[in-house]
Design a protein around this motif. Structure first.
Motif, PDB file in Angstrom:
ATOM      1  N   THR A 157       0.759  -1.216  -0.015  1.00 57.24           N
ATOM      2  CA  THR A 157      -0.118   0.017   0.055  1.00 57.24           C
ATOM      3  C   THR A 157       0.846   1.301   0.126  1.00 57.24           C
ATOM      4  OG1 THR A 157      -1.752  -1.049   1.384  1.00 57.24           O
ATOM      5  CG2 THR A 157      -1.818   1.091   1.318  1.00 57.24           C
ATOM      6  N   PRO A 158       0.867   2.324  -1.018  1.00 59.47           N
ATOM      7  CA  PRO A 158       1.506   3.558  -0.914  1.00 59.47           C
ATOM      8  C   PRO A 158       1.101   4.285   0.231  1.00 59.47           C
ATOM      9  CG  PRO A 158      -0.184   3.495  -2.545  1.00 59.47           C
ATOM     10  CD  PRO A 158      -0.190   2.097  -2.102  1.00 59.47           C
ATOM     11  N   THR A 159       2.189   4.985   0.781  1.00 59.66           N
ATOM     12  CA  THR A 159       2.010   5.885   1.756  1.00 59.66           C
ATOM     13  C   THR A 159       1.031   7.105   1.551  1.00 59.66           C
ATOM     14  OG1 THR A 159       3.991   6.980   1.508  1.00 59.66           O
ATOM     15  CG2 THR A 159       4.070   5.279   2.863  1.00 59.66           C
ATOM     16  N   THR A 160       1.105   7.614   0.388  1.00 54.46           N
ATOM     17  CA  THR A 160       0.212   8.698  -0.233  1.00 54.46           C
ATOM     18  C   THR A 160      -0.631   8.270  -1.147  1.00 54.46           C
ATOM     19  OG1 THR A 160       1.840   9.331  -1.833  1.00 54.46           O
ATOM     20  CG2 THR A 160       2.026  10.503   0.397  1.00 54.46           C
ATOM     21  N   GLN A 161      -1.762   8.888  -1.372  1.00 50.03           N
ATOM     22  CA  GLN A 161      -2.956   8.664  -2.172  1.00 50.03           C
ATOM     23  C   GLN A 161      -3.386   9.711  -2.841  1.00 50.03           C
ATOM     24  OE1 GLN A 161      -6.015   6.777  -0.094  1.00 50.03           O
ATOM     25  NE2 GLN A 161      -4.871   4.966   0.569  1.00 50.03           N
ATOM     26  N   PRO A 162      -3.451   9.827  -4.212  1.00 46.55           N
ATOM     27  CA  PRO A 162      -3.827  10.966  -4.910  1.00 46.55           C
ATOM     28  C   PRO A 162      -5.175  11.342  -4.749  1.00 46.55           C
ATOM     29  CG  PRO A 162      -3.133   9.342  -6.325  1.00 46.55           C
ATOM     30  CD  PRO A 162      -2.766   8.628  -5.108  1.00 46.55           C
ATOM     31  N   ARG A 163      -5.811  12.278  -4.742  1.00 44.94           N
ATOM     32  CA  ARG A 163      -7.295  12.821  -4.668  1.00 44.94           C
ATOM     33  C   ARG A 163      -7.518  13.725  -5.940  1.00 44.94           C
ATOM     34  NH1 ARG A 163      -9.923  14.403   0.550  1.00 44.94           N
ATOM     35  NH2 ARG A 163      -8.562  16.369   0.248  1.00 44.94           N
ATOM     36  N   VAL A 164      -8.377  13.478  -6.602  1.00 41.22           N
ATOM     37  CA  VAL A 164      -8.752  14.618  -7.820  1.00 41.22           C
ATOM     38  C   VAL A 164      -9.796  15.609  -6.961  1.00 41.22           C
ATOM     39  CG1 VAL A 164      -9.198  15.236 -10.087  1.00 41.22           C
ATOM     40  CG2 VAL A 164      -7.610  13.429  -9.647  1.00 41.22           C
ATOM     41  N   THR A 165      -9.607  16.847  -7.022  1.00 44.05           N
ATOM     42  CA  THR A 165     -10.830  17.660  -6.574  1.00 44.05           C
ATOM     43  C   THR A 165     -10.611  19.109  -7.469  1.00 44.05           C
ATOM     44  OG1 THR A 165     -10.254  16.941  -4.295  1.00 44.05           O
ATOM     45  CG2 THR A 165     -11.462  19.000  -4.437  1.00 44.05           C
ATOM     46  N   GLY A 166     -11.715  19.290  -7.941  1.00 48.10           N
ATOM     47  CA  GLY A 166     -11.771  20.560  -8.557  1.00 48.10           C
ATOM     48  C   GLY A 166     -10.825  20.525  -9.973  1.00 48.10           C
ATOM     49  N   GLY A 167     -10.646  19.445 -10.532  1.00 50.08           N
ATOM     50  CA  GLY A 167      -9.709  19.509 -11.823  1.00 50.08           C
ATOM     51  C   GLY A 167      -8.087  19.365 -11.248  1.00 50.08           C
ATOM     52  N   SER A 168      -7.720  19.502 -10.014  1.00 46.66           N
ATOM     53  CA  SER A 168      -6.500  19.671  -9.546  1.00 46.66           C
ATOM     54  C   SER A 168      -6.002  18.225  -8.624  1.00 46.66           C
ATOM     55  CB  SER A 168      -6.223  20.932  -8.667  1.00 46.66           C
ATOM     56  OG  SER A 168      -6.839  20.679  -7.547  1.00 46.66           O
ATOM     57  N   ARG A 169      -4.914  17.783  -8.863  1.00 52.17           N
ATOM     58  CA  ARG A 169      -4.409  16.742  -8.369  1.00 52.17           C
ATOM     59  C   ARG A 169      -3.942  17.108  -6.714  1.00 52.17           C
ATOM     60  NH1 ARG A 169      -3.212  11.360  -9.825  1.00 52.17           N
ATOM     61  NH2 ARG A 169      -3.597  12.021 -12.007  1.00 52.17           N
ATOM     62  N   ARG A 170      -4.241  16.344  -5.702  1.00 53.79           N
ATOM     63  CA  ARG A 170      -4.108  16.623  -4.341  1.00 53.79           C
ATOM     64  C   ARG A 170      -3.411  15.448  -3.766  1.00 53.79           C
ATOM     65  NH1 ARG A 170      -8.179  20.394  -1.139  1.00 53.79           N
ATOM     66  NH2 ARG A 170      -7.867  22.250  -2.597  1.00 53.79           N
ATOM     67  N   ARG A 191      -2.822  13.077  -0.704  1.00 47.81           N
ATOM     68  CA  ARG A 191      -3.395  13.262   1.043  1.00 47.81           C
ATOM     69  C   ARG A 191      -2.051  12.102   1.464  1.00 47.81           C
ATOM     70  NH1 ARG A 191      -9.063  10.937   1.809  1.00 47.81           N
ATOM     71  NH2 ARG A 191      -8.128   9.180   1.110  1.00 47.81           N
ATOM     72  N   LEU A 192      -1.714  12.896   2.539  1.00 49.02           N
ATOM     73  CA  LEU A 192      -0.652  12.042   3.507  1.00 49.02           C
ATOM     74  C   LEU A 192      -1.342  11.291   4.461  1.00 49.02           C
ATOM     75  CD1 LEU A 192       1.770  14.911   4.259  1.00 49.02           C
ATOM     76  CD2 LEU A 192       2.046  13.426   2.700  1.00 49.02           C
ATOM     77  N   SER A 193      -0.577  10.141   4.667  1.00 43.42           N
ATOM     78  CA  SER A 193      -0.949   9.284   5.858  1.00 43.42           C
ATOM     79  C   SER A 193      -0.851   9.709   7.052  1.00 43.42           C
ATOM     80  CB  SER A 193      -0.434   7.851   5.512  1.00 43.42           C
ATOM     81  OG  SER A 193       0.930   8.052   5.846  1.00 43.42           O
ATOM     82  N   THR A 194      -1.416   9.143   8.038  1.00 46.68           N
ATOM     83  CA  THR A 194      -1.232   9.471   9.429  1.00 46.68           C
ATOM     84  C   THR A 194       0.433   9.599   9.914  1.00 46.68           C
ATOM     85  OG1 THR A 194      -3.415   8.980   9.875  1.00 46.68           O
ATOM     86  CG2 THR A 194      -2.110   9.130  11.703  1.00 46.68           C
ATOM     87  N   ARG A 195       0.939   8.489   9.455  1.00 41.72           N
ATOM     88  CA  ARG A 195       2.480   8.188   9.773  1.00 41.72           C
ATOM     89  C   ARG A 195       3.173   9.435   9.289  1.00 41.72           C
ATOM     90  NH1 ARG A 195       6.186   3.110   8.443  1.00 41.72           N
ATOM     91  NH2 ARG A 195       8.139   3.830   9.267  1.00 41.72           N
ATOM     92  N   ASP A 196       3.030   9.732   7.854  1.00 42.61           N
ATOM     93  CA  ASP A 196       3.786  10.935   7.286  1.00 42.61           C
ATOM     94  C   ASP A 196       3.282  12.143   7.886  1.00 42.61           C
ATOM     95  OD1 ASP A 196       4.798   9.111   5.636  1.00 42.61           O
ATOM     96  OD2 ASP A 196       3.440   9.440   4.011  1.00 42.61           O
TER      97      ASP A 196
END
Length: 303
Positions: free
Chosen positions: A2-15, A17-22
């Motif tokens: 499982t990657p530590t960060t997951q991309p989330r697309v919001t409003g046409g931009s890629r964000r 999202r950091l995990s709790t550990r990060d």
């Protein structure tokens, strides 16, 4: 896996999202250095400012200190005999480091950047003084400046007291500190020169620019970040100059500096904590003004 960060697309931009550990790791990386800076720098600086308004000998409880307002600042600029000579000597220190040692360091860096033979040897020889403390450098140059056994007097057959004569001892001290400062500046500019895009030099050469014009109109402006760093280091070194002159004669007899006067009044024979704190606060104000100017230049350049 499982990657530590997951991309989330919001409003046409890629964000991302950091995990709790990060998040915890990032928070610790920010908070721990900030806590050290607060305890070791900010709190002592604030305490120094507060104590500059009180008359306190440093032994009894601070609650018994007498509030004197701006008396110590007034005494510093009006009746303290070493204040204005110290200011003058710090200004001379800055002028010599900036006008002599820094250009020499730049010149040496340009020469070494040409990949002349034995470049590594020259770099090492010129950088060795940087790793030495200023106190040790003072002792090293004592072998050169000693009135009875110094190399200079031996070569010229003189009996000049280079460190003891108040008319020339500041220049002797400046030679010693410039020896160290030049090596530091050389290293910074050498790193900056290695980072300059060679295509810029080639383009200038094709346009018919001479080598000096290429350097001053193309290479030197490109090294703007290095120039700012060198300027800041030079200013700080001139303001906090202390070790060398304290080794020579404890900052007396023509070698008065702000840093030596602060030490003399706080931990020296005078034991005037409030007055020494006022002198330290004046140094802090000078440093803050320059830091603000530096930050404005850097932020403007980033924009």
């Amino acid at each position: 896996m499982t990657p530590t960060t997951q991309p989330r697309v919001t409003g046409g931009s890629r964000r991302m999202r950091l995990s709790t550990r990060d998040r915890v790791t990032v928070a610790l990386m920010v908070l721990i250095p900030t806590a050290f800076a607060a305890v070791l720098v900010w709190l002592p600086a604030l305490a120094t400012i507060v104590m500059s308004f009180f008359d306190w000998d440093g032994f009894g409880p601070f609650t018994e200190a007498k509030f004197v307002g701006s008396k110590w600042y007034s005494d510093a600029v009006t009746i303290y005999p070493a204040f204005w000579p110290a200011i003058q000597h710090n200004v001379i220190w800055l002028i010599v480091l900036f006008g002599v040692a820094t250009p020499l360091g730049l010149l040496v860096a340009v020469l070494l950047d040409r990949e002349v033979s034995h470049t590594r040897f020259y770099q090492t020889a010129l950088y060795i003084p940087v790793v030495l403390s200023m106190a040790l450098i003072g002792f090293v140059w004592q072998l050169m400046f000693s009135r009875d056994q110094g190399l200079l007097n031996l070569l010229f057959g003189t009996q000049i007291d280079w460190y003891g004569d108040p008319k020339i001892n500041i220049w002797s001290a400046l030679i010693a500190t410039s020896w160290r400062h030049m090596g530091y500046v050389m290293l910074l500019y050498l790193a900056g020169l290695k980072g300059v895009d060679p295509s810029l030099k080639e383009a200038a050469k094709i346009d018919g620019a001479s080598e000096p014009k290429t350097f001053f109109h193309v290479v030197f402006p490109v090294m703007f970040p290095i120039n700012v760093v060198v300027l800041v280091i030079t200013f700080i070194d001139s303001l906090r100059a202390f070790d060398l002159v304290w080794v020579i004669n404890r900052g007396r007899n023509g070698l008065e500096l702000l840093a030596t006067e602060v030490t003399r009044n706080i931990v020296g024979e005078a034991q005037r904590i409030g007055f020494g704190s006022a002198l330290a606060t004046i140094m802090l104000v000078f440093s803050t003004i320059f830091i603000i100017i530096y930050l404005r230049i850097v932020l403007k350049e980033d924009r």
